[in-house]
Design an enzyme around this catalytic site. Structure first.
Site, PDB file in Angstrom:
ATOM      1  N   LYS A  93      27.383 168.494 -75.437  1.00 52.58           N
ATOM      2  CA  LYS A  93      25.505 167.860 -75.187  1.00 52.58           C
ATOM      3  C   LYS A  93      24.962 168.835 -74.581  1.00 52.58           C
ATOM      4  CE  LYS A  93      27.179 163.458 -75.553  1.00 52.58           C
ATOM      5  NZ  LYS A  93      29.295 163.465 -75.564  1.00 52.58           N
TER       6      LYS A  93
HETATM    7  C1  LIG Z   1      30.047 161.986 -74.994  1.00 50.28           C
HETATM    8  C2  LIG Z   1      29.436 160.463 -75.149  1.00 50.28           C
HETATM    9  C3  LIG Z   1      29.867 159.989 -73.824  1.00 50.28           C
HETATM   10  C4  LIG Z   1      31.440 160.390 -72.834  1.00 50.28           C
HETATM   11  O1  LIG Z   1      30.791 160.774 -72.332  1.00 50.28           O
HETATM   12  P1  LIG Z   1      32.443 162.393 -71.736  1.00 50.28           P
HETATM   13  O2  LIG Z   1      31.212 163.719 -70.343  1.00 50.28           O
HETATM   14  O3  LIG Z   1      32.368 163.105 -72.473  1.00 50.28           O
HETATM   15  O4  LIG Z   1      33.039 161.254 -70.984  1.00 50.28           O
HETATM   16  C5  LIG Z   1      29.812 158.327 -73.681  1.00 50.28           C
HETATM   17  N1  LIG Z   1      28.834 157.978 -74.334  1.00 50.28           N
HETATM   18  C6  LIG Z   1      28.753 158.435 -75.805  1.00 50.28           C
HETATM   19  C7  LIG Z   1      27.991 158.051 -76.315  1.00 50.28           C
HETATM   20  C8  LIG Z   1      28.785 159.961 -76.118  1.00 50.28           C
HETATM   21  O5  LIG Z   1      28.110 160.455 -76.990  1.00 50.28           O
END
Ligand SMILES: *Cc1c(COP(=O)(O)O)cnc(C)c1O
Length: 396
Positions: A186
């Site tokens: 992210k």
């Molecule tokens: C990455 C993501 C999540 C979940 O995040 P994690 O930290 O990997 O559990 C939830 N929603 C969206 C749209 C994502 O891209």
């Protein structure tokens, strides 16, 4: 997009603070800490940057969604409306609190279509969960009006659009609750982690308790704390929080770089009349994490995606065929392949959801998304722009 492209001395320093005192947990051990409370500091920074009264950091974005749903009293028998295009975390979080995910069509924003949402509402609906996929947002004003009219919670999943805004408000802060992921890919990363923001004192108070086994956090003896309600362990470690602090400070720089790179690519593709762009709702400002384009039809989109790859343009996605992000490939959900038994409500709810979504298919079949990276030089971006143009023109 990935914040790890910018890892440096800042992250190292924050982590070293934690290693120097050895307290890897966010609660307790006060005399040993040398004043370092990294998770708490990250929460203060996150609330400030997102202009909300409260923030709660947790162990993942999925955990943030789960805690948010729990705080809003969503549980067994309740339905939560979510889009057909998202990450699997959306339905995982809903299922984990015992509620039923209800899949709903998207439109040319690539997020929930407000008209489709209205049609999905039943007497069991408790919340609407727009997911701001690939750097841009849902039509939040329309969704908020629907939620107000039907007394529903508006929960924003801003995991892929941190730093974007709508109506002058940071994404995640417009609804009742907003969630971020700080997982490794992210824009702001701390390895594994997530955050929840809200202006509601009630939700914030529930959140800090729920993510720590229901602990009330009164006094300074964990063993003596009471548990006003059931919780779980979704705590973030101090080491992860430390990385998050340094990364969040880089968010505005990341946004600036992404906008610059995105704009060069978009300007180049604008010269191709057959290419159109994902609709950004009025007053919305993207995070510029992805450039999302529509090709004239599914066949050309598939060919364009292939051509981009063969022209050496990496990190472009054709989500329509993707296992993680589009309902068509969520066989484990639609076929109810859970290890233990699902509740009767969830079983019948999922059967209802296990239908087709031609409106979503029409948009996703035409969509190609390309990741915007931070480490590109201006020369890299310009070369990429001409390769992209060439690749797409070759299939028209
Ligand atoms: C990455 C993501 C999540 C979940 O995040 P994690 O930290 O990997 O559990 C939830 N929603 C969206 C749209 C994502 O891209």
């Amino acid at each position: 997009m990935p914040g790890f492209e910018l890892f440096g001395a800042e992250e190292q320093k924050e982590v070293q603070d934690v290693l120097d005192n050895g307290v890897l947990m966010r609660y307790g051990f006060d005399p040993m800490r040398n004043g370092h409370y990294k998770a708490l500091e990250l929460e203060k920074d996150l609330a400030k940057r997102m202009q909300t009264k409260y923030a709660q950091v947790v162990s993942s974005g999925t955990a943030a969604l789960t805690v948010a749903l729990a705080c809003a009293e969503i549980g067994s028998g309740d339905e939560v409306i979510m889009p057909t295009f998202t990450f699997v975390a959306s339905f995982e979080a809903i299922l984990s609190v015992g509620a039923t995910p209800v899949l709903c069509d998207i439109d040319d924003t690539l997020t929930l279509d407000p008209k489709a949402v209205e049609a999905c509402i039943t007497t069991k609906t408790k919340a609407v969960m727009p997911v701001h996929m690939c750097g841009s947002m849902a039509d939040l004003k329309a969704l908020k009006n629907i939620c107000n009219k039907h007394h529903l919670i508006l929960l924003e999943d801003a995991c892929q659009a941190i730093g974007g805004s709508y109506d002058g408000k940071p994404l995640g802060s417009y609804g009742d609750l907003g969630c971020f992921s700080f997982d490794y890919v992210k824009m702001v990363t701390c390895g594994e982690g997530g955050g929840l923001i809200t202006n509601s004192e009630k939700y914030a108070d529930r959140a800090h308790k729920y993510q720590d086994h229901g602990h009330d956090h009164v006094g300074n003896d964990r063993g003596a704390e009471t548990h006003p309600f059931l919780g779980y362990n979704y705590r973030l470690s101090e080491l992860n929080a430390a990385v998050g602090i340094a990364q969040l400070r880089k968010l505005d720089h990341i946004l600036e770089v992404q906008e610059k790179n995105y704009t060069i690519l978009r300007d180049a593709l604008s010269s191709i009349p057959e290419v159109t762009f994902r609709r950004v709702p009025e007053t919305g400002v993207e995070s510029y994490a992805f450039l999302n384009i529509f090709l004239p039809n599914e066949d050309i989109a598939r060919k364009a995606h292939k051509a981009l790859g063969s022209h050496g343009v990496d990190a472009c996605f054709y989500w329509f065929d993707n296992n993680w992000h589009y309902y068509k490939k969520w066989e484990h959900l639609l076929d109810q392949k859970s290890l233990g038994n699902l509740s009767k409500e969830i079983q019948s709810g999922l059967k209802k959801s296990n239908t087709s979504f031609p409106a979503s298919d029409a948009w996703m079949g035409r969509t190609v998304s390309c990741l915007i990276k931070l480490s590109w030089t201006e020369q890299d971006v310009k070369e990429r722009a001409s390769k992209m143009t060439e690749a797409i023109k070759s299939v028209l």
